[in-house]
Scaffold this active site. Structure first.
Site, PDB file in Angstrom:
ATOM      1  N   ARG A  52      -5.961  10.470 -55.021  1.00 56.16           N
ATOM      2  CA  ARG A  52      -4.620   9.939 -54.801  1.00 56.16           C
ATOM      3  C   ARG A  52      -4.592   8.503 -55.299  1.00 56.16           C
ATOM      4  O   ARG A  52      -5.623   7.963 -55.716  1.00 56.16           O
ATOM      5  CB  ARG A  52      -4.284   9.962 -53.312  1.00 56.16           C
ATOM      6  CG  ARG A  52      -5.369   9.292 -52.479  1.00 56.16           C
ATOM      7  CD  ARG A  52      -5.029   9.046 -51.049  1.00 56.16           C
ATOM      8  NE  ARG A  52      -6.156   8.517 -50.309  1.00 56.16           N
ATOM      9  CZ  ARG A  52      -6.614   7.277 -50.362  1.00 56.16           C
ATOM     10  NH1 ARG A  52      -6.027   6.396 -51.169  1.00 56.16           N
ATOM     11  NH2 ARG A  52      -7.643   6.885 -49.639  1.00 56.16           N
ATOM     12  N   GLY A  95      -9.648   4.400 -44.789  1.00 58.76           N
ATOM     13  CA  GLY A  95      -9.454   3.014 -44.398  1.00 58.76           C
ATOM     14  C   GLY A  95     -10.648   2.397 -43.700  1.00 58.76           C
ATOM     15  O   GLY A  95     -10.500   1.441 -42.946  1.00 58.76           O
ATOM     16  N   SER A  96     -11.841   2.959 -43.921  1.00 52.87           N
ATOM     17  CA  SER A  96     -13.083   2.488 -43.280  1.00 52.87           C
ATOM     18  C   SER A  96     -13.094   2.706 -41.774  1.00 52.87           C
ATOM     19  O   SER A  96     -13.914   2.124 -41.068  1.00 52.87           O
ATOM     20  CB  SER A  96     -13.352   1.001 -43.586  1.00 52.87           C
ATOM     21  OG  SER A  96     -13.582   0.812 -44.968  1.00 52.87           O
ATOM     22  N   GLY A 125     -14.162   4.081 -38.473  1.00 52.91           N
ATOM     23  CA  GLY A 125     -15.389   4.716 -38.015  1.00 52.91           C
ATOM     24  C   GLY A 125     -16.590   4.455 -38.893  1.00 52.91           C
ATOM     25  O   GLY A 125     -17.671   5.001 -38.638  1.00 52.91           O
TER      26      GLY A 125
END
Length: 407
Positions: free
Chosen positions: A279, A156-157, A159
């Protein structure tokens, strides 16, 4: 005859748990969610049995599934990205169809993934693995600015940041190792060259490419999605090239069972792989694919995990797009509205808010900054874009500053 159950470990793909519940029920299955928390992928899910369990512990999952088998026949098991290795191991234990846990684990480690893709000759940005602040700075200089810094295991981006100078490199390195970032693995930072160019996402089931979408981000240095559109505008040559590289990724990473989502940037040298996700893409990818092509990825995924024959035949060719609603400041969400008016616009497929009034908003520079989305679809790209804009313009919200406790 005992009822058949679909086990959902922390839900389905991120944000899509309700879709999995509904699809399971249409297939005559009883959905059972195993979750460590009160919600799945951040949302309360309706019409499913929920059981609290430590989903990070395989033995706990095995015990709970064994208990469930006293009442139900377990038809199949699906799960969210953060527990997908455990899902594969669970499927192996109960001799059910599922992802290869070793292949999933290799993909979760971004450095290990990059090494395997490099050996296979797959085009990627330059990259180096750093385990200290000094090495981050040295590697950034070696690769050349701008660079992208990211934890080796994240999603989810979270960091992830674009660093355009060495001050930004030092600041983000300090942040990651300050204790403010939650590490999912041994702390280490992947330093990558910034691949500049249009962003594309490829959705695959098995070894078949179902669709290719185009994505847009908000302003740097963060990578917060603003819009997705299916299908992406590509020449035949560009389309074929993305498919060829995608299939090379599957071979290199020993994937090809079930859903895979691959992210690209199209640079001046052609497509480079940003990440391979073993996934299904999270919301709203499955909805957009179904609206654009008529392929219900969620239902077909469930058919695969329960051993039924899937149907990946495209039924139409439309343009579907999602506009994300992104918080513009920190504070408390005083109100948000306009959803009913936006949903009433002809061509709008869904309006969804992720948060409610009175929710504290603290922007992170990742997917958590989004507070909702609008989805529209039509046979025409221009019509879809116009519908999306009209609906988005009807939505508004107000964020009030946090109270200054020092006053």
């Amino acid at each position: 005859m005992r009822r058949r159950a679909l086990i959902m470990v922390e839900g389905g793909a991120w944000g899509c748990s309700q879709l999995y519940v509904q699809a399971a029920q249409r297939l005559g299955l009883h959905p059972i969610i195993l979750s460590a928390g009160a919600t799945c992928d951040g949302y309360l899910v309706k019409d499913a049995e929920a059981i609290r369990v430590d989903t990070s512990d395989l033995d706990s999952l095995i015990r709970e599934c064994s208990r469930i088998r006293a009442t139900y026949d377990i038809a199949g098991i699906v799960g969210e990205a953060v527990v997908y290795v455990k899902v594969g191991e669970l499927c192996r234990h109960f001799d059910l169809p599922g992802p290869n846990p070793a292949a999933v684990a290799r993909c979760e480690d971004k450095f290990a993934q990059r090494q395997l893709l490099t050996e296979a000759g797959v085009p990627m940005p330059a990259y180096l693995l750093a385990t200290s602040a000094n090495r981050v700075k040295r590697y950034a200089a070696e690769i050349g600015l701008p660079v992208v810094l990211k934890p080796t295991v994240s999603g989810g981006s979270i960091g992830v940041r674009l660093c355009r100078d060495f001050d930004e490199v030092a600041a983000h390195t300090a942040y990651l190792w300050s204790g403010k970032h939650t590490w999912r693995s041994t702390p280490s930072i992947l330093v990558e060259g910034f691949a500049q160019g249009p962003y594309y996402t490829v959705d695959i089931m098995g070894h078949e490419v179902i669709g290719i979408g185009a994505g847009e981000f908000g302003p740097p240095p963060h990578f917060v999605y603003r819009q997705f559109t299916y299908p992406a505008l590509l020449t035949d040559e560009e389309y074929d090239r993305l498919i060829d590289v995608s299939l090379s990724c599957l071979r290199a990473l020993d994937l090809g069972w079930g859903p895979t989502n691959i992210e690209f940037r199209w640079t001046t040298g052609g497509p480079v792989v940003i990440e391979v996700n073993p996934r299904m893409g999270g919301t709203p990818d499955p909805q957009l694919v179904q609206l654009a092509y008529g392929v219900d990825l969620v239902t077909e995924h469930i058919k695969l995990v329960i051993g039924d024959e899937w149907d990946l035949h495209r039924r139409h060719s439309h343009t579907a797009a999602a506009r994300f609603l992104v918080a513009d400041r920190d504070g408390v969400l005083a109100w948000i509205g306009g959803d009913s008016q936006a949903a009433a616009v002809s061509g709008v497929a869904e309006v969804k808010f992720y948060v409610q009034s009175k929710t504290p908003i603290v922007r992170k520079g990742d997917f958590r900054d989004t507070i909702g989305h609008v989805i529209a679809a039509s046979p025409s790209r221009a019509q879809t874009e116009a519908t999306l804009q009209r609906a988005a313009d009807l939505i508004d919200w107000s964020i009030t500053p946090f109270p200054n406790l020092s006053e």
